[in-house]
Motif scaffolding. Structure first.
Motif, mmCIF file in Angstrom:
data_model
loop_
_atom_site.group_PDB
_atom_site.id
_atom_site.type_symbol
_atom_site.label_atom_id
_atom_site.label_comp_id
_atom_site.label_asym_id
_atom_site.label_seq_id
_atom_site.Cartn_x
_atom_site.Cartn_y
_atom_site.Cartn_z
ATOM 1 N N CYS A 185 -26.959 1.845 18.547
ATOM 2 C CA CYS A 185 -28.022 1.165 19.294
ATOM 3 C C CYS A 185 -27.382 0.147 20.229
ATOM 4 C CB CYS A 185 -28.996 0.461 18.333
ATOM 5 S SG CYS A 185 -28.315 -1.042 17.575
ATOM 6 N N CYS A 186 -28.236 -0.626 20.893
ATOM 7 C CA CYS A 186 -27.787 -1.811 21.639
ATOM 8 C C CYS A 186 -26.748 -1.473 22.706
ATOM 9 C CB CYS A 186 -27.237 -2.861 20.688
ATOM 10 S SG CYS A 186 -28.233 -3.113 19.196
ATOM 11 N N ASP A 187 -26.913 -0.316 23.388
ATOM 12 C CA ASP A 187 -25.992 0.115 24.456
ATOM 13 C C ASP A 187 -24.575 0.316 23.939
ATOM 14 O OD1 ASP A 187 -28.044 0.010 26.408
ATOM 15 O OD2 ASP A 187 -27.730 -2.155 26.622
ATOM 16 N N GLU A 188 -24.464 0.799 22.714
ATOM 17 C CA GLU A 188 -23.155 1.115 22.150
ATOM 18 C C GLU A 188 -22.397 2.088 23.060
ATOM 19 O OE1 GLU A 188 -21.537 3.882 18.433
ATOM 20 O OE2 GLU A 188 -23.412 4.236 19.505
ATOM 21 N N GLN A 189 -21.132 1.823 23.266
ATOM 22 C CA GLN A 189 -20.274 2.762 24.004
ATOM 23 C C GLN A 189 -18.799 2.439 23.735
ATOM 24 O OE1 GLN A 189 -18.093 2.383 26.843
ATOM 25 N NE2 GLN A 189 -18.316 0.179 27.024
ATOM 26 N N PRO A 190 -18.003 3.475 23.434
ATOM 27 C CA PRO A 190 -18.423 4.864 23.272
ATOM 28 C C PRO A 190 -19.055 5.083 21.910
ATOM 29 C CG PRO A 190 -16.113 4.671 22.774
ATOM 30 C CD PRO A 190 -16.555 3.302 23.217
ATOM 31 N N TYR A 191 -19.668 6.238 21.720
ATOM 32 C CA TYR A 191 -20.202 6.610 20.417
ATOM 33 C C TYR A 191 -19.032 6.696 19.436
ATOM 34 C CZ TYR A 191 -22.627 9.414 16.865
ATOM 35 O OH TYR A 191 -23.163 9.884 15.703
ATOM 36 N N HIS A 192 -19.187 6.118 18.254
ATOM 37 C CA HIS A 192 -18.088 6.177 17.292
ATOM 38 C C HIS A 192 -18.615 6.372 15.881
ATOM 39 C CE1 HIS A 192 -19.202 1.971 16.614
ATOM 40 N NE2 HIS A 192 -18.377 1.921 15.586
ATOM 41 N N GLU A 193 -17.743 6.844 15.020
ATOM 42 C CA GLU A 193 -18.067 7.093 13.627
ATOM 43 C C GLU A 193 -16.986 6.471 12.748
ATOM 44 O OE1 GLU A 193 -20.707 8.111 12.393
ATOM 45 O OE2 GLU A 193 -21.757 9.186 13.981
ATOM 46 N N GLY A 194 -17.025 6.802 11.457
ATOM 47 C CA GLY A 194 -15.992 6.310 10.551
ATOM 48 C C GLY A 194 -16.410 5.079 9.769
ATOM 49 N N GLU A 195 -15.472 4.608 8.947
ATOM 50 C CA GLU A 195 -15.714 3.442 8.098
ATOM 51 C C GLU A 195 -15.020 2.183 8.610
ATOM 52 O OE1 GLU A 195 -15.494 4.851 3.664
ATOM 53 O OE2 GLU A 195 -14.013 5.982 4.816
ATOM 54 N N ALA A 196 -14.037 2.362 9.458
ATOM 55 C CA ALA A 196 -13.237 1.220 9.903
ATOM 56 C C ALA A 196 -12.800 1.422 11.343
ATOM 57 C CB ALA A 196 -12.006 1.058 9.008
#
Length: 337
Positions: A128-139
């Motif tokens: 959300c909140c204009d996140e960029q780039p899209y990311h995943e993971g735990e850390a």
């Protein structure tokens, strides 16, 4: 008349019960609310290493050059408060000795911006909140709180992929112990770039969409167990260009075997980790143990005082009175007359 318990005993009992209730509340309620990613963060991490890079002016790859990576992280407080997440803006520059110091970060060898949004408690990405780039993971910039001795999925922003980092024991950084995690990134295509054909071995083609490949010689992170803060980071980025469909690197854009935190960055990270983990330890361990111990002692002392008070109060006034002389008999009375 019976004696009631001492007022002091009741006060002591009340204090003891309060402390016994407070101890688990500190562990189960207060600590989880203290262990959250900050929203007003403003920190700068500097990496240095020696390697190769492609000099546009010289149109060739130079070796044995000092490479500096500067990463500044600033929290967007207003957006964080609105969304309830940790919203961090990240600016990363890659510089050579030629571009340092640079008045404008756009003059650096490489310049990038990002916005990372994470759940403040779990550290998991929130999209959300204009996140960029899209990311995943735990850390990524940090690990979750209460780091475990297991593998974690770390987000590699250059490769746009998660990397498995395995637990490798402990190591001291500036005298402070942290958990060590390591991993590697095999060569992978990370994008494309339009370049002169001659640059990638195609002299008869004026322009070509070359493939940009990325790998990492090795990722090593030393992390504070309590807070998840990175105490030390060492990366080995390698970026190259290949002709379309080729299996061979044609040009090395950047290749640094060991790009690591400077001493100043390590010391800053350790100081902050000691401070933050100390506060969490106080709330989650020291204070609860102290409250439970004091509460138990206060309760025991209060019970002892109350029991003593009841025993004393159980004795009647008649039992405590001094025996009187027996009444004179008739014979004695007559004799006295």
């Amino acid at each position: 008349m019976r004696r009631s318990g001492s007022p002091f005993a009741f006060i002591l009992l009340g204090v003891g019960v309060f402390l016994l209730v407070l101890a688990p509340m500190l562990v189960w309620y207060v600590k989880p609310r203290a262990a959250v990613n900050p929203i007003d963060i403003d920190v700068t991490a500097v990496y240095k290493g020696t390697g190769s890079y492609f000099d546009v002016g010289e149109t060739e790859t130079l070796s044995g050059e000092q490479i500096t990576v500067t990463q500044r992280v600033r929290g967007d407080v207003a957006e964080s408060e609105r969304s309830g997440n940790a919203v961090w803006d990240v600016v990363t520059t890659v510089d050579t000795e030629k571009s340092l110091p640079a008045a404008d970060p756009h003059d650096a060898l490489d310049f990038s911006t990002a916005r990372w949004v994470t759940d403040r408690r779990t550290n998991k990405p929130v999209h959300c909140c204009d996140e960029q780039p899209y990311h995943e993971g735990e850390a990524y910039l940090k690990f979750p709180f209460d780091v475990e001795k297991r593998s974690y999925q770390w987000w590699d922003s250059t490769g746009d992929t998660t990397v498995t980092l395995s637990y490798q024991g402990t190591q001291e950084i500036k005298g402070y112990k942290g958990y060590v995690f390591t991993g590697k990134v095999a060569p992978m295509q990370a994008g494309t770039r339009q370049v002169p054909g001659a640059l990638v071995g195609l002299p008869d083609t004026p322009q070509v969409i070359a493939e940009e490949w990325y790998s990492n010689h090795g990722v090593k992170l030393v992390v504070d167990q309590a807070t998840g803060r990175t105490l030390y980071a060492q990366l080995g980025p390698k970026r190259t260009l290949r002709a379309p469909g080729s299996d061979e690197d044609a040009v090395t854009l950047l290749d640094v075997d060991k790009l690591s935190f400077t001493d100043a960055t390590q010391q800053f990270a350790v100081d902050r980790a000691e401070q933050d983990s100390g506060q969490l330890r106080t709330v989650g361990v020291t204070a609860p143990i102290g409250a439970a111990s004091a509460g138990l002692l206060s309760t025991i002392a209060a019970v002892v005082l109350l029991v003593r008070g009841r025993r004393r109060g159980g004795e009647s006034d008649e039992d405590r009175a001094v025996p009187s002389e027996p009444a004179p008999t008739a014979e004695l009375t007559a004799a006295r007359r």
